[in-house]
Design an enzyme around this catalytic site. Structure first.
Site, PDB file in Angstrom:
ATOM      1  N   LYS A   1     -20.217  -4.152  -0.787  1.00  0.00           N
ATOM      2  CA  LYS A   1     -19.703  -2.983  -0.062  1.00  0.00           C
ATOM      3  C   LYS A   1     -19.261  -1.890  -1.019  1.00  0.00           C
ATOM      4  O   LYS A   1     -19.397  -0.702  -0.720  1.00  0.00           O
ATOM      5  CB  LYS A   1     -18.528  -3.377   0.836  1.00  0.00           C
ATOM      6  CG  LYS A   1     -18.941  -4.098   2.099  1.00  0.00           C
ATOM      7  CD  LYS A   1     -17.789  -4.192   3.080  1.00  0.00           C
ATOM      8  CE  LYS A   1     -18.195  -4.951   4.322  1.00  0.00           C
ATOM      9  NZ  LYS A   1     -17.055  -5.232   5.206  1.00  0.00           N
TER      10      LYS A   1
ATOM     11  N   LYS B   1     -30.427  -9.773   7.045  1.00  0.00           N
ATOM     12  CA  LYS B   1     -29.821 -10.057   8.343  1.00  0.00           C
ATOM     13  C   LYS B   1     -29.764  -8.790   9.200  1.00  0.00           C
ATOM     14  O   LYS B   1     -29.541  -7.696   8.669  1.00  0.00           O
ATOM     15  CB  LYS B   1     -28.397 -10.577   8.087  1.00  0.00           C
ATOM     16  CG  LYS B   1     -27.771 -11.284   9.272  1.00  0.00           C
ATOM     17  CD  LYS B   1     -26.401 -11.833   8.902  1.00  0.00           C
ATOM     18  CE  LYS B   1     -25.377 -11.418   9.923  1.00  0.00           C
ATOM     19  NZ  LYS B   1     -24.056 -11.982   9.729  1.00  0.00           N
TER      20      LYS B   1
ATOM     21  N   LYS C   1     -25.359  -4.265  12.403  1.00  0.00           N
ATOM     22  CA  LYS C   1     -25.060  -3.090  13.201  1.00  0.00           C
ATOM     23  C   LYS C   1     -24.762  -1.879  12.340  1.00  0.00           C
ATOM     24  O   LYS C   1     -24.708  -0.759  12.829  1.00  0.00           O
ATOM     25  CB  LYS C   1     -23.924  -3.371  14.190  1.00  0.00           C
ATOM     26  CG  LYS C   1     -22.606  -3.859  13.592  1.00  0.00           C
ATOM     27  CD  LYS C   1     -21.636  -4.124  14.729  1.00  0.00           C
ATOM     28  CE  LYS C   1     -20.336  -4.835  14.477  1.00  0.00           C
ATOM     29  NZ  LYS C   1     -20.082  -5.685  13.385  1.00  0.00           N
TER      30      LYS C   1
END
Ligand code: TRP
Length: 335
Positions: free
Chosen positions: A115, A197, A200
């Protein structure tokens, strides 16, 4: 809460609308747990703040996620559904646990590294201590089991380490939680990069199916799904990750085995198969979308569920938090 039942805790961030991956990989597995366990499902809005949010949208998505939880079949009579920030014990315990967590441990978190790379303009301290807030979520409720995907394993490990460390100093304060591995549980991949994966927060909306996508959008996204050039419907994750992912989706919804699917589509092209997958997905999502719409129109009902959930969550976590405060030497508040 039934004292004989084990406690399950899990949460989803309101950082985007839920995807088909969240549904088939997580929520669908939560449904049968409602009867067997004391289930607590949170909408972890404080976690979402680790990346910059548009306030009005975050508020809207938080309510929408609660409505989706219910629309997908989580029953507020059977489990506790609540918004994380409505129980201030989460932030309070997170602070204490921060003082029992090492920088070195947090530095090893692969999700942080990832991140930090993705949001290099905003590597804030919250992003760094994110796993500590997650530990607080879990430990506050004396949770036995946490249903998590592979990507959260490391966070559950650090939760256990922090709890163990605290217990070693102060006695048995926290239950040491374990991962709940569900028997079934599809890992749904991106429609555009099937090695990744389905997420969203992907920048490319064609990579995921939003649970609220209308049928024409669902069909369009499946039509554009990345496949291969072999033109045979066959399960092979290494050589045919795209087709295998579509087969996985089709199988999760219809219950058909991979062999059955291979037979069903023998001699047919990818176009036919993609359309068939899109259609079963659209059909499955239709009742969820209808229910979601109905709930979103009923503000009073959602408010009531939120209030009820927050009160129950507070009541449950209060005991743990008081005990922690006392153990570390904070003077009890006089009422
Ligand atoms: N970090 C989790 C995720 O991104 C969400 C989460 C927050 C969570 N607190 C939790 C999951 C506690 C399980 C238990 O998926």
């Amino acid at each position: 809460m039934n004292q004989d039942k084990k406690i399950i805790f899990s949460g989803i961030q309101p950082s985007g609308n839920l995807t088909l991956g969240n549904y088939l990989g997580a929520i669908i597995n939560w449904l049968p747990l409602q009867d067997e366990y004391n289930c607590i499902y949170s909408i972890v809005d404080l976690h979402a703040l680790t990346v910059r949010q548009v306030p009005a949208e975050l508020r809207k998505r938080t309510r929408s996620l609660l409505a989706l939880y219910i629309a997908c079949g989580l029953d507020p009579e059977k489990c506790i559904l609540f918004v994380q920030s409505h129980n201030s014990a989460h932030a309070e315990l997170a602070w204490i646990l921060n003082c029992f967590t090492y920088m070195g441990e947090l530095n090893r978190m692969t999700q942080f590294k990832e991140k930090a790379q993705r949001h290099s303009d905003n590597i804030n301290a919250g992003l760094f201590t994110y796993p500590v807030l997650m530990a607080a979520d879990i430990l506050l409720y004396q949770t036995d089991l946490v249903p998590v995907g592979d990507d959260q394993r490391q966070h559950l490990e650090i939760t256990r380490d922090i709890a163990q460390r605290f217990n070693n100093i102060y006695g048995d304060v926290f239950k040491i939680p374990e991962a709940y591995i569900s028997k079934v549980g599809a890992r749904i991949m991106s429609l555009q990069q099937p090695e990744k994966k389905m997420s969203k927060s992907d920048e490319n909306p064609n990579a995921y199916i939003n649970l609220l996508d209308p049928p024409d959008v669902i069909i369009r996204k499946f039509k554009r799904a990345v496949t291969d050039s072999e033109a045979v419907i066959r399960y092979d994750v290494d050589k045919k990750p795209g087709i295998s992912n579509l087969m996985n989706i089709y199988s999760s919804i219809t219950g058909k085995s991979f062999e059955d699917i291979e037979k069903e589509f023998e001699g047919k092209g990818y176009g036919d198969f993609k359309l068939a997958v899109a259609e079963v997905v659209a059909e499955t999502l239709k009742p969820i979308q209808d229910k979601h719409k109905e709930l979103m129109a009923n503000k009073d009902y959602l408010d009531e569920i939120m209030k009820e959930g927050a009160q129950r969550a507070e009541r449950l976590s209060y005991k743990t938090l008081r005990k922690v405060y006392r153990k570390v030497g904070l003077v009890p508040k006089v009422f």
